[in-house]
Motif scaffolding. Structure first.
Motif, PDB file in Angstrom:
ATOM      1  N   THR A   6      50.264  22.121  19.785  1.00  0.00           N
ATOM      2  CA  THR A   6      49.143  20.728  19.972  1.00  0.00           C
ATOM      3  C   THR A   6      48.326  20.654  18.608  1.00  0.00           C
ATOM      4  OG1 THR A   6      47.495  22.304  20.561  1.00  0.00           O
ATOM      5  CG2 THR A   6      48.782  21.804  22.209  1.00  0.00           C
ATOM      6  N   SER A   7      47.615  19.521  18.774  1.00  0.00           N
ATOM      7  CA  SER A   7      46.786  19.190  17.616  1.00  0.00           C
ATOM      8  C   SER A   7      45.560  19.943  17.685  1.00  0.00           C
ATOM      9  CB  SER A   7      46.806  17.661  17.633  1.00  0.00           C
ATOM     10  OG  SER A   7      46.081  17.288  18.843  1.00  0.00           O
ATOM     11  N   SER A   8      45.266  20.464  18.439  1.00  0.00           N
ATOM     12  CA  SER A   8      44.001  21.384  18.657  1.00  0.00           C
ATOM     13  C   SER A   8      44.028  22.840  19.275  1.00  0.00           C
ATOM     14  CB  SER A   8      43.024  20.437  19.554  1.00  0.00           C
ATOM     15  OG  SER A   8      41.874  21.348  19.851  1.00  0.00           O
TER      16      SER A   8
ATOM     17  N   ALA B  67      54.400  25.501  22.938  1.00  0.00           N
ATOM     18  CA  ALA B  67      54.452  24.206  22.641  1.00  0.00           C
ATOM     19  C   ALA B  67      53.063  23.865  21.579  1.00  0.00           C
ATOM     20  CB  ALA B  67      53.807  23.607  23.874  1.00  0.00           C
TER      21      ALA B  67
ATOM     22  N   ARG C 285      41.682  24.112  21.056  1.00  0.00           N
ATOM     23  CA  ARG C 285      41.020  24.132  22.143  1.00  0.00           C
ATOM     24  C   ARG C 285      42.030  24.580  23.557  1.00  0.00           C
ATOM     25  NH1 ARG C 285      38.122  18.978  24.558  1.00  0.00           N
ATOM     26  NH2 ARG C 285      39.721  19.091  26.177  1.00  0.00           N
ATOM     27  N   PRO C 286      41.639  25.668  24.117  1.00  0.00           N
ATOM     28  CA  PRO C 286      42.256  26.012  25.105  1.00  0.00           C
ATOM     29  C   PRO C 286      42.561  24.802  26.222  1.00  0.00           C
ATOM     30  CG  PRO C 286      40.437  27.571  24.902  1.00  0.00           C
ATOM     31  CD  PRO C 286      40.396  26.116  24.293  1.00  0.00           C
ATOM     32  N   TYR C 287      43.620  24.780  27.111  1.00  0.00           N
ATOM     33  CA  TYR C 287      44.025  23.826  27.990  1.00  0.00           C
ATOM     34  C   TYR C 287      43.047  23.619  29.192  1.00  0.00           C
ATOM     35  CZ  TYR C 287      48.685  23.531  25.595  1.00  0.00           C
ATOM     36  OH  TYR C 287      49.793  23.613  25.016  1.00  0.00           O
ATOM     37  N   LEU C 288      42.610  24.833  29.598  1.00  0.00           N
ATOM     38  CA  LEU C 288      41.802  24.672  30.978  1.00  0.00           C
ATOM     39  C   LEU C 288      40.448  24.452  30.412  1.00  0.00           C
ATOM     40  CD1 LEU C 288      41.629  25.245  33.844  1.00  0.00           C
ATOM     41  CD2 LEU C 288      40.894  27.799  33.111  1.00  0.00           C
ATOM     42  N   ASN C 289      40.093  23.244  31.285  1.00  0.00           N
ATOM     43  CA  ASN C 289      38.643  22.763  31.268  1.00  0.00           C
ATOM     44  C   ASN C 289      37.706  24.296  31.029  1.00  0.00           C
ATOM     45  OD1 ASN C 289      35.712  22.115  31.781  1.00  0.00           O
ATOM     46  ND2 ASN C 289      36.847  20.336  32.511  1.00  0.00           N
ATOM     47  N   ARG C 290      36.905  24.188  29.984  1.00  0.00           N
ATOM     48  CA  ARG C 290      35.948  25.494  29.757  1.00  0.00           C
ATOM     49  C   ARG C 290      35.116  25.761  30.868  1.00  0.00           C
ATOM     50  NH1 ARG C 290      33.341  23.334  24.305  1.00  0.00           N
ATOM     51  NH2 ARG C 290      35.364  22.372  24.176  1.00  0.00           N
TER      52      ARG C 290
END
Length: 395
Positions: free
Chosen positions: A5-7, A3, A9-14
């Motif tokens: 993404t436009s970022s 998939a 950044r990892p999916y899981l909240n840091r």
């Protein structure tokens, strides 16, 4: 195709990145794959009282709780919780304003910390700690400050000077667990009095996880912190039906506290599950009204199981910390020539056909917990005997 993404950044909240899959899932999968006896996760292998199970069936058939129950919990259960606290500990609570029913103690912990902790607040917790404490503190944006229980004279002890030193101007609350999982320690009257004195002196809130309140052994005594001077208005007490009545799948827990604290916790809880376990709430209300003989028999039965496992572990060569409460035994693997609890537990199903949990998962200071391993004894006596027979292969 992966998939996009436009970022980056990892999916899981840091805030949750450090937690990952729990050790319980890993070890339970090992038990299934190897056919090992699972003494890792803390759930009984038999159901609780038949009359309480039938009370749940009766509630289902009568249509009680099949639709959304009231947000604070059904009145019958709230009154039963208040009556239990009064009868057992002489603690008076208004069932309408000072009792809140939750989806087990785990939700009670999460809702309480989400309600009371803001980003940057420090939460002092006894280490080793139940793993949901750390995750809940993180989700609230708080910073956990562990105070380590250390082995001495056959038990894990709280250093009160270390606890006092851990409190700073940023400390919001103390998170206390007694009887203590995983060490089996039950805090003494003197220790609790010192905690209460510190909380009053520094104007701290205190959250007490007391889900093993009815599982205390030998000369130990469970004393709710809310009963100590100055603590009634600053303590959130968490209880649970799962550990006391052996219906852990029902997920019925509760909070008792002063009205302002219960109101705050309810504000967070309503956006988690909102409500849960409708018919089971009516059954737990009946369970809490069982005579003292039930609680006495339950404790004696678990004590006998503790002694089966503790003796077998000692014969197998473990260093054994015989618990004063809960249904877990912490052991030291160094007498077996081992020092890494993770490696030991991952190899144990193949070596001896038994699953345990490395205590290091409950520590920030992994080195402090490295040589300790936890076993659950809330299982049938014959299963415990078979497990100890297998573990003797290690001697």
């Amino acid at each position: 195709m992966a998939a996009m993404t436009s970022s980056a950044r990892p999916y899981l909240n840091r805030r949750l990145a450090e937690f990952g899959t729990t050790i319980f899932a890993e070890m339970s999968a090992l038990a299934t794959a190897t056919g090992a006896i699972n003494l890792g996760q803390g759930f009984p292998d038999t159901d609780g009282p038949e009359e309480i199970r039938e009370a749940a069936v009766r509630a289902l058939r009568d249509g009680r709780g099949n639709q959304y129950p009231p947000g604070p919990g059904v009145p019958e259960l709230r009154h039963a919780i208040a009556a239990h606290q009064q009868r057992r500990y002489d603690l008076a609570h208004d069932p309408d304003t000072e009792v809140l029913v939750t989806a087990g103690a785990t939700e009670a912990i999460a809702a309480t910390l989400l309600a009371l902790v803001e980003p940057g607040d420090e939460v002092v917790a006894l280490e080793p700690y139940y793993d949901s404490y750390a995750a809940s503190i993180a989700m609230a944006g708080g910073r956990r400050v562990p105070v380590t229980l250390r082995p001495a004279e056959g038990r894990f002890r709280l250093d009160l000077d270390e606890l006092r030193a851990a409190v700073t101007d940023r400390t919001r609350l103390l998170l206390i667990n007694t009887p203590h999982n995983p060490t089996g320690t039950v805090l003494t009257r003197e220790e609790l009095a010192a905690i209460a004195e510190l909380a009053v002196e520094r104007d701290l809130l205190v959250v007490t996880d007391e889900v093993y309140e009815h599982l205390v052994f030998d000369d130990a005594e469970h004393l709710p912190l809310a009963g100590f001077p100055g603590m009634r208005e600053r303590t959130v007490t968490i209880g649970s039906a799962g550990k006391t009545f052996s219906f852990t799948g029902w997920k019925v827990g509760w909070v008792t506290a002063a009205p302002a604290l219960v109101s705050a916790v309810r504000s967070a809880k309503q956006y988690l599950t909102y409500v849960s376990a409708g018919p089971f709430q009516y059954a737990v209300a009946e369970a809490l009204a069982l005579p003292d003989s039930y609680f006495d028999d339950f404790r004696r039965d678990m004590l006998a199981r503790r002694d089966i496992l503790a003796s077998g572990l000692a014969e197998a060569g473990f260093g054994v910390f015989r618990p004063a409460g809960t249904y877990f035994i912490t052991t030291d693997i160094r007498p077996l020539g081992e020092k890494d609890g993770f490696a030991f537990c991952r190899a144990l199903p193949e070596r001896a056909g038994v699953v345990a949990i490395p205590n290091a998962v409950f520590y920030d200071d992994r080195e402090a917990g490295a040589p300790f391993v936890r076993f659950a004894f809330c299982k049938k006596p014959e299963l415990l005997q078979e497990a100890t027979d297998r573990l003797r292969r290690l001697a």
